[in-house]
Scaffold this motif. Structure first.
Motif: not given
Length: 426
Positions: A353-363
């Motif tokens: 869940r934590e990883v999924a929240a980061l997938e939209g970060d363009p960096r």
């Protein structure tokens, strides 16, 4: 000349590039008074060495030969363009009597460290300072610098070009700073040395997982910097971090160069002297209070190093340290690493869940570890088709051959229904 002889020449040129690039660049820049022209002349000198040494033999002092050749090319360019006085910024500034001004960098005992401080001029943007240092001072290729910053090579090339143009247009004097000016540049210097270490610890491209030359250069710079500023907690933290991380160097791959996961490594072969030194630096820094990003990362590395087995790692404490780290250093990479620790401390679903929240970060769009970590967590949850897709994405983004082989192996294992246990790789 035989193929074997030519191979010896290439190795000699490669050794000179690894060991003496920064010193040759510094000597040439003192003639050109322009880092851009100096870099061009040094590159031409290395190219000329391949032909010259093949014809005449490798010189007794390769560095001196390269310095002489680069400086001659620089002088020819200056005479040809008749811009000696126009070339700025200055690395050595003439005094009023026409001589050479006293060098305020005598407080810095290492020429390579002098150049790091020089490139980290406060007039440049922080990212530009670090990128310029990696490229010019440390000789890291533009493509690898781009991978470190998670941008395309074209973007990084343009960024470096803008930095050089700003130096010239703003007439920034590229002098070595006096001791009183060192703290102003310290953060950028620490960032540059840390990125130099990480670039060597896991090479962004190439056939080998590690680049020992970059790792050793970074450790040397850290030690020199610590001798110069022993009371700076973050300097101690960075030295501790590189020592604790590099202590595992001999066990990160097997005899064939295959990447070994953390639980596969023989911990009896870890460098216990380096671990003890790093741990002492961490404890000393923590007693000073208000730890920064490098000291907190070193504390995390110490917990990994102190565990007798991977299963003994204090994952809850590591999560707590990552919570503190993201307060002082907000970064999507920190959040991703925290997600891994959280998955180990709790369960794979929480980490995912934590990883999924980061997938939209363009960096993180070009960061292959994001896809690799997602693949591992999906695998642990038994979602093998999704895990395979994530492994393929990671493979597409990975430039290092050892990491590619590892990821390809994990992908192949999924065809046999996979293994739901966690992959605690680095």
């Amino acid at each position: 000349m035989t193929d074997a002889d030519m191979g010896g020449v290439r190795r000699a040129v490669g050794d000179a590039h690894r060991d003496h690039w920064a010193l040759i660049l510094a000597a040439t820049a003192r003639v050109t008074r322009d880092l851009d022209l100096a870099e061009e002349c040094v590159q031409e000198a290395f190219a000329q060495a391949l032909a010259g040494w093949a014809r005449d033999g490798t010189p007794d002092n390769p560095a001196a030969w390269l310095v002489t050749t680069a400086r001659r090319r620089a002088l020819d360019a200056i005479r040809r363009e008749q811009v000696f006085r126009a070339k700025l910024p200055l690395l050595v500034v003439p005094d009023e009597t026409g001589g050479v001004a006293a060098d305020p960098g005598d407080d810095i005992p290492d020429d390579r460290l002098r150049l790091v401080f020089t490139c980290c001029h406060p007039a440049l943007a922080p990212d530009a300072r670090v990128a310029l240092t990696l490229r010019l001072v440390c000789g890291v290729g533009t493509g690898d610098v781009a991978r470190v910053f998670l941008v395309s090579e074209a973007t990084m090339a343009a960024r470096l070009t803008r930095a050089k143009k700003k130096i010239a247009a703003a007439r920034i004097p590229f002098r070595v700073p006096a001791a009183k000016d060192l703290p102003e540049r310290l953060d950028a210097v620490l960032s540059a040395v840390h990125l130099l270490f990480t670039t060597g610890h896991t090479a962004p491209s190439g056939d080998r997982l590690l680049r020992d030359d970059l790792v050793e250069r970074a450790v040397h710079l850290c030690r020199t910097l610590h001798a110069l500023m022993p009371d700076e907690p973050e300097v101690s933290g960075l030295l501790a971090l590189v020592l604790l991380t590099d202590a595992r160097r001999a066990t990160r791959t097997d005899a064939s160069g295959r990447l070994l996961r953390l639980e596969e490594q023989d911990r009896t072969r870890w460098d216990r002297a380096a671990i003890a030194e790093g741990r002492e630096l961490v404890l000393r820094g923590m007693r000073l209070g208000r730890p920064g990003r490098y000291l907190l990362q070193a504390a995390i590395a110490a917990l990994h190093a102190e565990a007798a087995r991977c299963d003994d790692t204090d994952w809850p404490q590591i999560v707590t340290l990552y919570d503190a780290l993201r307060q002082v250093w907000p970064s999507p990479v920190v959040e991703l690493n925290r997600a891994v620790a959280l998955a180990m401390a709790t369960d794979a679903a929480t980490g995912l869940r934590e990883v999924a929240a980061l997938e939209g970060d363009p960096r993180l769009a070009r960061y292959h570890y994001l896809a690799a970590i997602k693949a591992d967590l999906l695998r642990r949850l038994g979602r093998y088709d999704e895990a395979a897709a994530a492994y393929r994405t990671a493979l597409e983004l990975t430039g290092n051959a050892a990491e590619r082989e590892y990821l390809a192996g994990r992908l192949a294992e999924l065809s046999d229904a996979g293994d739901p246990r966690g992959d605690r790789s680095e």
